[in-house]
Motif scaffolding. Structure first.
Motif, PDB file in Angstrom:
ATOM      1  N   LEU A 179      29.161  24.690  31.084  1.00 56.37           N
ATOM      2  CA  LEU A 179      29.866  24.864  29.822  1.00 56.37           C
ATOM      3  C   LEU A 179      29.825  26.304  29.314  1.00 56.37           C
ATOM      4  CD1 LEU A 179      28.631  21.637  27.945  1.00 56.37           C
ATOM      5  CD2 LEU A 179      30.779  21.988  29.201  1.00 56.37           C
ATOM      6  N   THR A 180      29.210  27.203  30.071  1.00 58.03           N
ATOM      7  CA  THR A 180      29.069  28.580  29.605  1.00 58.03           C
ATOM      8  C   THR A 180      29.749  29.555  30.567  1.00 58.03           C
ATOM      9  OG1 THR A 180      26.967  28.894  30.775  1.00 58.03           O
ATOM     10  CG2 THR A 180      26.862  28.026  28.525  1.00 58.03           C
ATOM     11  N   LEU A 181      30.012  30.755  30.044  1.00 60.73           N
ATOM     12  CA  LEU A 181      30.554  31.845  30.849  1.00 60.73           C
ATOM     13  C   LEU A 181      29.469  32.877  31.083  1.00 60.73           C
ATOM     14  CD1 LEU A 181      34.053  32.474  29.205  1.00 60.73           C
ATOM     15  CD2 LEU A 181      33.634  31.669  31.534  1.00 60.73           C
ATOM     16  N   THR A 182      29.397  33.401  32.295  1.00 58.36           N
ATOM     17  CA  THR A 182      28.453  34.468  32.586  1.00 58.36           C
ATOM     18  C   THR A 182      28.931  35.763  31.929  1.00 58.36           C
ATOM     19  OG1 THR A 182      29.619  35.113  34.612  1.00 58.36           O
ATOM     20  CG2 THR A 182      27.919  33.411  34.811  1.00 58.36           C
ATOM     21  N   ASP A 183      28.029  36.729  31.835  1.00 61.42           N
ATOM     22  CA  ASP A 183      28.414  38.046  31.352  1.00 61.42           C
ATOM     23  C   ASP A 183      29.358  38.708  32.347  1.00 61.42           C
ATOM     24  OD1 ASP A 183      26.819  37.800  29.116  1.00 61.42           O
ATOM     25  OD2 ASP A 183      25.077  38.748  30.061  1.00 61.42           O
ATOM     26  N   GLY A 184      30.219  39.569  31.852  1.00 62.48           N
ATOM     27  CA  GLY A 184      31.140  40.277  32.733  1.00 62.48           C
ATOM     28  C   GLY A 184      32.485  40.460  32.074  1.00 62.48           C
ATOM     29  N   VAL A 185      33.431  40.970  32.833  1.00 68.42           N
ATOM     30  CA  VAL A 185      34.769  41.200  32.320  1.00 68.42           C
ATOM     31  C   VAL A 185      35.610  39.934  32.512  1.00 68.42           C
ATOM     32  CG1 VAL A 185      35.493  42.206  34.524  1.00 68.42           C
ATOM     33  CG2 VAL A 185      36.815  42.685  32.472  1.00 68.42           C
ATOM     34  N   PRO A 186      36.356  39.512  31.500  1.00 68.58           N
ATOM     35  CA  PRO A 186      37.250  38.361  31.689  1.00 68.58           C
ATOM     36  C   PRO A 186      38.191  38.602  32.864  1.00 68.58           C
ATOM     37  CG  PRO A 186      37.067  38.909  29.364  1.00 68.58           C
ATOM     38  CD  PRO A 186      36.389  40.028  30.125  1.00 68.58           C
ATOM     39  N   ILE A 187      38.363  37.594  33.691  1.00 69.94           N
ATOM     40  CA  ILE A 187      39.102  37.768  34.935  1.00 69.94           C
ATOM     41  C   ILE A 187      40.548  38.191  34.668  1.00 69.94           C
ATOM     42  CG2 ILE A 187      39.822  35.362  35.133  1.00 69.94           C
ATOM     43  CD1 ILE A 187      38.502  37.344  38.098  1.00 69.94           C
ATOM     44  N   HIS A 188      41.153  37.736  33.573  1.00 67.28           N
ATOM     45  CA  HIS A 188      42.545  38.109  33.331  1.00 67.28           C
ATOM     46  C   HIS A 188      42.657  39.598  32.991  1.00 67.28           C
ATOM     47  CE1 HIS A 188      41.210  37.310  29.155  1.00 67.28           C
ATOM     48  NE2 HIS A 188      42.178  38.150  28.791  1.00 67.28           N
ATOM     49  N   ARG A 189      41.629  40.152  32.341  1.00 69.32           N
ATOM     50  CA  ARG A 189      41.663  41.582  32.041  1.00 69.32           C
ATOM     51  C   ARG A 189      41.453  42.414  33.307  1.00 69.32           C
ATOM     52  NH1 ARG A 189      38.256  41.510  26.360  1.00 69.32           N
ATOM     53  NH2 ARG A 189      39.847  40.378  25.168  1.00 69.32           N
ATOM     54  N   LEU A 190      40.605  41.912  34.198  1.00 64.10           N
ATOM     55  CA  LEU A 190      40.415  42.600  35.476  1.00 64.10           C
ATOM     56  C   LEU A 190      41.711  42.562  36.284  1.00 64.10           C
ATOM     57  CD1 LEU A 190      38.384  44.031  37.312  1.00 64.10           C
ATOM     58  CD2 LEU A 190      37.760  41.789  38.243  1.00 64.10           C
ATOM     59  N   ARG A 191      42.375  41.431  36.293  1.00 68.95           N
ATOM     60  CA  ARG A 191      43.669  41.305  36.987  1.00 68.95           C
ATOM     61  C   ARG A 191      44.700  42.269  36.395  1.00 68.95           C
ATOM     62  NH1 ARG A 191      45.339  35.971  39.308  1.00 68.95           N
ATOM     63  NH2 ARG A 191      43.469  34.889  40.013  1.00 68.95           N
ATOM     64  N   ASN A 192      44.734  42.376  35.076  1.00 69.93           N
ATOM     65  CA  ASN A 192      45.688  43.288  34.447  1.00 69.93           C
ATOM     66  C   ASN A 192      45.411  44.736  34.835  1.00 69.93           C
ATOM     67  OD1 ASN A 192      47.058  41.229  33.173  1.00 69.93           O
ATOM     68  ND2 ASN A 192      45.949  41.425  31.232  1.00 69.93           N
ATOM     69  N   TYR A 193      44.133  45.098  34.877  1.00 71.01           N
ATOM     70  CA  TYR A 193      43.781  46.453  35.310  1.00 71.01           C
ATOM     71  C   TYR A 193      44.241  46.695  36.739  1.00 71.01           C
ATOM     72  CZ  TYR A 193      40.942  50.129  37.398  1.00 71.01           C
ATOM     73  OH  TYR A 193      40.532  51.229  38.126  1.00 71.01           O
ATOM     74  N   TYR A 194      44.006  45.742  37.631  1.00 72.36           N
ATOM     75  CA  TYR A 194      44.429  45.891  39.025  1.00 72.36           C
ATOM     76  C   TYR A 194      45.954  46.071  39.123  1.00 72.36           C
ATOM     77  CZ  TYR A 194      39.793  44.391  40.794  1.00 72.36           C
ATOM     78  OH  TYR A 194      38.463  44.294  41.118  1.00 72.36           O
ATOM     79  N   ARG A 195      46.698  45.271  38.360  1.00 68.84           N
ATOM     80  CA  ARG A 195      48.158  45.382  38.413  1.00 68.84           C
ATOM     81  C   ARG A 195      48.628  46.750  37.905  1.00 68.84           C
ATOM     82  NH1 ARG A 195      47.918  40.020  36.072  1.00 68.84           N
ATOM     83  NH2 ARG A 195      48.479  38.397  37.583  1.00 68.84           N
ATOM     84  N   GLU A 196      48.087  47.182  36.777  1.00 64.68           N
ATOM     85  CA  GLU A 196      48.503  48.468  36.221  1.00 64.68           C
ATOM     86  C   GLU A 196      48.150  49.609  37.174  1.00 64.68           C
ATOM     87  OE1 GLU A 196      47.761  49.170  31.905  1.00 64.68           O
ATOM     88  OE2 GLU A 196      46.836  47.185  32.016  1.00 64.68           O
ATOM     89  N   ALA A 197      46.960  49.564  37.732  1.00 66.00           N
ATOM     90  CA  ALA A 197      46.538  50.622  38.650  1.00 66.00           C
ATOM     91  C   ALA A 197      47.402  50.624  39.904  1.00 66.00           C
ATOM     92  CB  ALA A 197      45.057  50.437  39.010  1.00 66.00           C
ATOM     93  N   TYR A 198      47.734  49.437  40.407  1.00 65.03           N
ATOM     94  CA  TYR A 198      48.619  49.347  41.570  1.00 65.03           C
ATOM     95  C   TYR A 198      49.928  50.087  41.308  1.00 65.03           C
ATOM     96  CZ  TYR A 198      51.967  47.468  44.904  1.00 65.03           C
ATOM     97  OH  TYR A 198      52.953  47.361  45.860  1.00 65.03           O
ATOM     98  N   GLU A 199      50.554  49.817  40.169  1.00 67.66           N
ATOM     99  CA  GLU A 199      51.842  50.449  39.859  1.00 67.66           C
ATOM    100  C   GLU A 199      51.709  51.970  39.797  1.00 67.66           C
ATOM    101  OE1 GLU A 199      54.550  48.944  39.975  1.00 67.66           O
ATOM    102  OE2 GLU A 199      54.006  46.826  39.739  1.00 67.66           O
ATOM    103  N   LEU A 200      50.605  52.451  39.276  1.00 71.48           N
ATOM    104  CA  LEU A 200      50.404  53.894  39.183  1.00 71.48           C
ATOM    105  C   LEU A 200      50.241  54.525  40.568  1.00 71.48           C
ATOM    106  CD1 LEU A 200      48.050  54.099  36.085  1.00 71.48           C
ATOM    107  CD2 LEU A 200      50.446  54.804  36.223  1.00 71.48           C
ATOM    108  N   VAL A 201      49.492  53.853  41.441  1.00 74.38           N
ATOM    109  CA  VAL A 201      49.342  54.373  42.802  1.00 74.38           C
ATOM    110  C   VAL A 201      50.691  54.428  43.502  1.00 74.38           C
ATOM    111  CG1 VAL A 201      48.310  53.962  45.069  1.00 74.38           C
ATOM    112  CG2 VAL A 201      46.937  53.617  43.003  1.00 74.38           C
ATOM    113  N   ARG A 202      51.482  53.376  43.355  1.00 72.71           N
ATOM    114  CA  ARG A 202      52.789  53.365  44.007  1.00 72.71           C
ATOM    115  C   ARG A 202      53.701  54.452  43.432  1.00 72.71           C
ATOM    116  NH1 ARG A 202      50.654  51.883  47.635  1.00 72.71           N
ATOM    117  NH2 ARG A 202      50.245  49.747  48.298  1.00 72.71           N
TER     118      ARG A 202
END
Length: 347
Positions: A179-202
């Motif tokens: 019923l609990t979440l571990t410490d860390g970055v929310p996965i959707h925010r990590l996914r958003n960072y990956y997508r934004e960074a991908y576009e910048l590299v391209r």
């Protein structure tokens, strides 16, 4: 991007300091990480200290030996403050873009490929205050980190040795445990960072460089992520230098069970639909058996290494962690751990 697999080593502890790689740099100051080292030494002394280390710890001769040993690539952690005063607020940290340039020059001279890794750990506790920001274990906001991603991709876009850019070193995503979440970055925010960074590299470097994302130890969390045709040359990275499961490794059969656990991790990651690499692995067995002789441990670690080499051959790339340690740690220093393996097992 070449068609052959990359078999390489990490250059951990060079451009960013790691106490397990060079403990003598930290011992006198009584520090455990680079942030604490700055506090202990003061900004000026720390600056002199880190500059001297970068000049001497990895040199062209290391690149020569890496190539001669049969490796064809290096994975190079690059700090977010790589541009120093020309980049995001570096604070006391010292830039090192000239060393990154030099590393790529040496690699190209010797026919090695380079995977640059932005040396930050999204979701990890901040070294200074114990907080876990969404994007990095540093005080810099995500927008400025993305500026660094874009600048690195643009700077090396046309270089033959530039194979790809990994968007973080390690990630610590939140995971639900009951019923609990571990410490860390929310996965959707990590996914958003990956997508934004991908576009910048391209935008900066086109479609050729591989864009790599660490799986954060959650191989099953990336199903169909970035699977659309729009995304090309995107890989997932699994770090297997520490055990993914508790396994009794008191004998060869236990070692093989441990390697089988690594293989399961990779298989689960491949369900994402992306190519999967092993960005970090080592020869160090996770549990020391008090009844085991030093000779017996060496023999088991050789079995462990051999089994892993066979398993990771199915990956488009693997990188041993690491090329060198000042104390020549047997399970972690490639010069020691892989010394008795024939070149043909690496090439």
């Amino acid at each position: 991007m070449g068609s052959h697999s990359l078999h390489g080593v990490n250059l951990t502890g060079w451009l960013t300091l790691e106490s397990w790689v060079t403990p003598e740099l930290f011992a006198e100051a009584g520090a455990l990480d680079e942030h604490a080292l700055v506090t202990a030494l003061g900004e000026r002394r720390y600056g002199d200290f880190v500059r001297a280390h970068r000049e001497s710890f990895v040199t062209r001769e290391d690149f020569v030996k890496i190539a001669a040993r049969g490796f064809n690539a290096v994975r190079l952690p690059v700090p977010w403050y790589v541009y120093g005063e020309q980049g995001p607020e570096p604070g006391p940290y010292v830039g090192c873009i000239e060393h990154v340039d030099q590393a790529l020059d040496w690699a190209e001279e010797l026919g090695l490929k380079v995977v640059f890794v932005l040396a930050m750990n999204p979701g990890a506790p901040h070294a200074g205050d114990g907080m876990a920001p969404d994007n990095a274990d540093c005080h810099v906001p995500r927008e400025r980190i993305l500026d660094v991603v874009y600048a690195l991709a643009k700077r090396y876009a046309l270089r033959a040795g530039f194979f790809g850019l990994e968007l973080a070193d390690d990630a610590v995503p939140q995971v639900r445990r009951g019923l609990t979440l571990t410490d860390g970055v929310p996965i959707h925010r990590l996914r958003n960072y990956y997508r934004e960074a991908y576009e910048l590299v391209r935008n900066a470097a086109g479609d050729d460089p591989v864009v790599i994302m660490p799986d954060g130890g959650v191989p099953g969390g990336w199903g169909r992520f970035m699977a659309q045709r729009h995304y090309v040359n995107v890989w997932l990275d699994c770090h297997l230098d520490r055990p993914v499961e508790r396994v009794d490794v008191s004998g060869p059969s236990g070692v093989r069970r441990l390697v089988a656990a690594h293989a399961r991790h990779l298989r689960e990651a491949r369900r994402s639909g992306m190519p999967v690499m092993a960005g970090k692995w080592s020869s160090s067995l996770p549990i020391a058996d008090s009844q085991m002789t030093p000779e017996g441990r060496i023999a088991l670690e050789r079995v462990y290494t051999s089994e892993q080499l066979g398993t990771y051959e199915k990956c488009p790339a693997w990188f041993f962690n690491t090329w060198k340690t000042s104390g020549m740690l047997a399970g972690w220093d490639a010069r020691v751990a892989l010394a008795t393996f024939e070149r043909g097992m690496i090439v």
